[in-house]
Design an enzyme around this catalytic site. Structure first.
Site, PDB file in Angstrom:
ATOM      1  N   GLY A   1       4.917 -53.317  -7.587  1.00 61.96           N
ATOM      2  CA  GLY A   1       5.165 -52.338  -6.517  1.00 61.96           C
ATOM      3  C   GLY A   1       6.580 -52.392  -5.954  1.00 61.96           C
ATOM      4  O   GLY A   1       6.868 -51.736  -4.947  1.00 61.96           O
ATOM      5  N   LYS A   2       7.474 -53.114  -6.605  1.00 61.20           N
ATOM      6  CA  LYS A   2       8.852 -53.252  -6.102  1.00 61.20           C
ATOM      7  C   LYS A   2       9.525 -51.891  -5.890  1.00 61.20           C
ATOM      8  O   LYS A   2      10.026 -51.601  -4.807  1.00 61.20           O
ATOM      9  CB  LYS A   2       9.709 -54.090  -7.080  1.00 61.20           C
ATOM     10  CG  LYS A   2       9.165 -55.468  -7.389  1.00 61.20           C
ATOM     11  CD  LYS A   2      10.047 -56.228  -8.357  1.00 61.20           C
ATOM     12  CE  LYS A   2      10.172 -55.621  -9.735  1.00 61.20           C
ATOM     13  NZ  LYS A   2       8.939 -55.610 -10.549  1.00 61.20           N
ATOM     14  N   SER A   3       9.553 -51.077  -6.948  1.00 57.72           N
ATOM     15  CA  SER A   3      10.241 -49.780  -6.866  1.00 57.72           C
ATOM     16  C   SER A   3       9.578 -48.861  -5.858  1.00 57.72           C
ATOM     17  O   SER A   3      10.264 -48.199  -5.062  1.00 57.72           O
ATOM     18  CB  SER A   3      10.220 -49.057  -8.217  1.00 57.72           C
ATOM     19  OG  SER A   3      10.832 -49.825  -9.182  1.00 57.72           O
TER      20      SER A   3
ATOM     21  N   SER B   1      13.483 -60.261 -11.537  1.00 62.85           N
ATOM     22  CA  SER B   1      14.234 -61.492 -11.195  1.00 62.85           C
ATOM     23  C   SER B   1      13.303 -62.710 -11.220  1.00 62.85           C
ATOM     24  O   SER B   1      13.019 -63.302 -10.175  1.00 62.85           O
ATOM     25  CB  SER B   1      14.965 -61.349  -9.853  1.00 62.85           C
ATOM     26  OG  SER B   1      14.201 -60.727  -8.852  1.00 62.85           O
TER      27      SER B   1
ATOM     28  N   GLY C   1       9.093 -59.644  -8.125  1.00 60.79           N
ATOM     29  CA  GLY C   1       7.664 -59.631  -8.446  1.00 60.79           C
ATOM     30  C   GLY C   1       7.472 -59.115  -9.864  1.00 60.79           C
ATOM     31  O   GLY C   1       8.413 -58.619 -10.499  1.00 60.79           O
ATOM     32  N   LEU C   2       6.246 -59.205 -10.328  1.00 61.20           N
ATOM     33  CA  LEU C   2       5.920 -58.809 -11.694  1.00 61.20           C
ATOM     34  C   LEU C   2       6.137 -57.312 -11.930  1.00 61.20           C
ATOM     35  O   LEU C   2       6.180 -56.526 -10.964  1.00 61.20           O
ATOM     36  CB  LEU C   2       4.444 -59.137 -11.974  1.00 61.20           C
ATOM     37  CG  LEU C   2       4.062 -60.622 -11.954  1.00 61.20           C
ATOM     38  CD1 LEU C   2       2.539 -60.763 -11.962  1.00 61.20           C
ATOM     39  CD2 LEU C   2       4.674 -61.341 -13.158  1.00 61.20           C
ATOM     40  N   SER C   3       6.230 -56.933 -13.190  1.00 60.01           N
ATOM     41  CA  SER C   3       6.264 -55.515 -13.542  1.00 60.01           C
ATOM     42  C   SER C   3       4.978 -54.853 -13.026  1.00 60.01           C
ATOM     43  O   SER C   3       3.886 -55.381 -13.241  1.00 60.01           O
ATOM     44  CB  SER C   3       6.356 -55.375 -15.065  1.00 60.01           C
ATOM     45  OG  SER C   3       6.306 -54.025 -15.435  1.00 60.01           O
ATOM     46  N   GLY C   4       5.132 -53.757 -12.323  1.00 58.77           N
ATOM     47  CA  GLY C   4       3.964 -53.048 -11.788  1.00 58.77           C
ATOM     48  C   GLY C   4       3.459 -53.592 -10.464  1.00 58.77           C
ATOM     49  O   GLY C   4       2.454 -53.126  -9.935  1.00 58.77           O
TER      50      GLY C   4
HETATM   51  N1  LIG Z   1      10.009 -58.233 -21.882  1.00 61.73           N
HETATM   52  C1  LIG Z   1       9.964 -57.605 -20.715  1.00 61.73           C
HETATM   53  N2  LIG Z   1       9.625 -58.280 -19.592  1.00 61.73           N
HETATM   54  C2  LIG Z   1       9.584 -57.634 -18.406  1.00 61.73           C
HETATM   55  N3  LIG Z   1       9.894 -56.316 -18.228  1.00 61.73           N
HETATM   56  C3  LIG Z   1      10.243 -55.600 -19.330  1.00 61.73           C
HETATM   57  C4  LIG Z   1      10.298 -56.224 -20.596  1.00 61.73           C
HETATM   58  N4  LIG Z   1      10.684 -55.265 -21.492  1.00 61.73           N
HETATM   59  C5  LIG Z   1      10.865 -54.123 -20.813  1.00 61.73           C
HETATM   60  N5  LIG Z   1      10.603 -54.315 -19.508  1.00 61.73           N
HETATM   61  C6  LIG Z   1      10.811 -53.260 -18.496  1.00 61.73           C
HETATM   62  O1  LIG Z   1      12.017 -53.632 -17.821  1.00 61.73           O
HETATM   63  C7  LIG Z   1      11.814 -53.718 -16.425  1.00 61.73           C
HETATM   64  C8  LIG Z   1      12.314 -55.058 -15.871  1.00 61.73           C
HETATM   65  O2  LIG Z   1      13.704 -55.086 -15.808  1.00 61.73           O
HETATM   66  P1  LIG Z   1      14.428 -56.064 -14.803  1.00 61.73           P
HETATM   67  O3  LIG Z   1      15.882 -55.789 -14.959  1.00 61.73           O
HETATM   68  O4  LIG Z   1      13.837 -55.899 -13.461  1.00 61.73           O
HETATM   69  O5  LIG Z   1      14.032 -57.499 -15.395  1.00 61.73           O
HETATM   70  S1  LIG Z   1      14.660 -58.919 -15.055  1.00 61.73           S
HETATM   71  O6  LIG Z   1      14.863 -58.999 -13.603  1.00 61.73           O
HETATM   72  O7  LIG Z   1      15.939 -59.057 -15.761  1.00 61.73           O
HETATM   73  O8  LIG Z   1      13.680 -59.902 -15.543  1.00 61.73           O
HETATM   74  C9  LIG Z   1      10.339 -53.624 -16.176  1.00 61.73           C
HETATM   75  O9  LIG Z   1      10.280 -52.668 -15.132  1.00 61.73           O
HETATM   76  P2  LIG Z   1       9.397 -52.860 -13.816  1.00 61.73           P
HETATM   77  O10 LIG Z   1       8.028 -52.520 -14.278  1.00 61.73           O
HETATM   78  O11 LIG Z   1       9.970 -51.829 -12.888  1.00 61.73           O
HETATM   79  O12 LIG Z   1       9.517 -54.232 -13.256  1.00 61.73           O
HETATM   80  C10 LIG Z   1       9.743 -53.097 -17.461  1.00 61.73           C
HETATM   81  O13 LIG Z   1       9.540 -51.709 -17.366  1.00 61.73           O
HETATM   82  N1  LIG Z   2      -0.391 -50.618  -1.968  1.00 62.19           N
HETATM   83  C1  LIG Z   2       0.495 -50.260  -2.913  1.00 62.19           C
HETATM   84  N2  LIG Z   2       1.815 -50.484  -2.716  1.00 62.19           N
HETATM   85  C2  LIG Z   2       2.711 -50.154  -3.702  1.00 62.19           C
HETATM   86  N3  LIG Z   2       2.369 -49.610  -4.907  1.00 62.19           N
HETATM   87  C3  LIG Z   2       1.053 -49.362  -5.132  1.00 62.19           C
HETATM   88  C4  LIG Z   2       0.061 -49.684  -4.156  1.00 62.19           C
HETATM   89  N4  LIG Z   2      -1.149 -49.359  -4.656  1.00 62.19           N
HETATM   90  C5  LIG Z   2      -0.932 -48.846  -5.890  1.00 62.19           C
HETATM   91  N5  LIG Z   2       0.380 -48.840  -6.191  1.00 62.19           N
HETATM   92  C6  LIG Z   2       0.942 -48.331  -7.453  1.00 62.19           C
HETATM   93  O1  LIG Z   2       1.410 -49.441  -8.208  1.00 62.19           O
HETATM   94  C7  LIG Z   2       2.460 -49.015  -9.057  1.00 62.19           C
HETATM   95  C8  LIG Z   2       3.639 -49.948  -8.859  1.00 62.19           C
HETATM   96  O2  LIG Z   2       4.649 -49.585  -9.769  1.00 62.19           O
HETATM   97  P1  LIG Z   2       6.180 -49.858  -9.483  1.00 62.19           P
HETATM   98  O3  LIG Z   2       6.530 -49.565  -8.072  1.00 62.19           O
HETATM   99  O4  LIG Z   2       6.947 -49.167 -10.557  1.00 62.19           O
HETATM  100  O5  LIG Z   2       6.235 -51.447  -9.684  1.00 62.19           O
HETATM  101  P2  LIG Z   2       7.468 -52.349 -10.123  1.00 62.19           P
HETATM  102  O6  LIG Z   2       8.731 -51.678  -9.662  1.00 62.19           O
HETATM  103  O7  LIG Z   2       7.213 -53.662  -9.441  1.00 62.19           O
HETATM  104  O8  LIG Z   2       7.380 -52.457 -11.620  1.00 62.19           O
HETATM  105  C9  LIG Z   2       2.793 -47.571  -8.689  1.00 62.19           C
HETATM  106  O9  LIG Z   2       2.182 -46.701  -9.621  1.00 62.19           O
HETATM  107  C10 LIG Z   2       2.139 -47.420  -7.307  1.00 62.19           C
HETATM  108  O10 LIG Z   2       1.749 -46.092  -7.035  1.00 62.19           O
END
Ligand SMILES: Nc1ncnc2c1ncn2[C@@H]1O[C@H](COP(=O)(O)OS(=O)(=O)O)[C@@H](OP(=O)(O)O)[C@H]1O
Ligand SMILES: Nc1ncnc2c1ncn2[C@@H]1O[C@H](COP(=O)(O)OP(=O)(O)O)[C@@H](O)[C@H]1O
Length: 207
Positions: free
Chosen positions: A39-41, A108, A34-37
């Site tokens: 909720g994966k982690s 991914s 899923g997208l950054s943010g």
């Molecule tokens: N250009 C760009 N695009 C997307 N994300 C970026 C980028 N640069 C840095 N980040 C940070 O790196 C995290 C994503 O790393 P991943 O290893 O999950 O990415 S990937 O699967 O290889 O696409 C991602 O973390 P998450 O927010 O946890 O998804 C970001 O914090």
């Molecule tokens: N229902 C929910 N389930 C999971 N995360 C949530 C929810 N509502 C809000 N959040 C917030 O969304 C953010 C997700 O961030 P994170 O887990 O780091 O996402 P990712 O790993 O996909 O980048 C966290 O700050 C989390 O507290």
């Protein structure tokens, strides 16, 4: 395919079934995408906690963390993301062989890369979890202020802004964190593992 010649596969004396028996549950990869943010982690770590509380051996491989070590030589080009996912796929396979329920939290973004990981594993060992949170919600959260940077042009090739995200066709599980609380997603994943006999946990705990 390998670059090395003269290498021979070494068989071990203890196999995956025996390790699973020792631990008392099956092993598999819970592959969050899923997208950054999205909720994966957050979800992966909460599921790991719930599994731990039920004496189930699990481990989270997280995008940011793995990029500090094993994959510190990779960036965010399509090629580097492909190699990132290939390596994590191989690492996940080793963890599954060790009997561990492995949770991976990587964007991914490419379907083909995820499908290649699926092919590395047995049919029931790859559970794809689509964290289908709309980009507007992810951007509104902007946990790491990366969307703001990407909008200002300070990060190039940011997933969802100027780099693609290809949603899974048939994920085993879909969660939308804009529609359901964290506890519901965790319950949903625990129920899937129970119903498909990976684990045998009596009741859902509170998150
Ligand atoms: N250009 C760009 N695009 C997307 N994300 C970026 C980028 N640069 C840095 N980040 C940070 O790196 C995290 C994503 O790393 P991943 O290893 O999950 O990415 S990937 O699967 O290889 O696409 C991602 O973390 P998450 O927010 O946890 O998804 C970001 O914090
Ligand atoms: N229902 C929910 N389930 C999971 N995360 C949530 C929810 N509502 C809000 N959040 C917030 O969304 C953010 C997700 O961030 P994170 O887990 O780091 O996402 P990712 O790993 O996909 O980048 C966290 O700050 C989390 O507290």
């Amino acid at each position: 395919m390998t670059k090395s010649d003269n290498i021979t596969w070494q068989n071990s004396k203890v196999d995956k079934d025996q390790r699973q028996q020792l631990l008392g549950h099956k092993s598999a990869v819970l592959w969050f995408t899923g997208l950054s943010g999205s909720g994966k982690s957050t979800i992966a770590n909460e599921v790991e906690k719930r599994l731990y509380e039920n004496q189930i051996t699990s481990y989270v491989l997280d995008g940011d963390n793995v990029r500090f070590g094993l994959n510190s030589n990779l960036g965010f080009s399509a090629e580097d993301r492909q190699e990132n996912i290939r390596r994590i796929g191989e690492v996940s396979k080793l963890f599954v062989d060790a009997g561990v329920i492995t949770l991976t939290a990587f964007i991914s973004p490419y379907r083909e890369d995820r499908d290649n990981v699926r092919k590395l594993l047995a049919t029931d060992e790859f559970i794809e979890i689509f964290v289908d949170t709309p980009i507007e919600v992810c951007e509104d959260r902007d946990v790491k202020q990366l969307y703001a940077k990407a909008r200002r042009g300070e990060i190039k090739g940011f997933t969802g802004i100027d780099a693609p995200y290809e949603a899974p066709d048939k994920p085993e599980i879909t969660v939308d964190t804009s529609k359901q609380p964290l506890a519901t997603s965790v319950d949903q994943i625990m129920a899937y593992l129970n119903e498909h006999d990976y684990i045998n946990v009596e009741t859902a705990d509170e998150v």
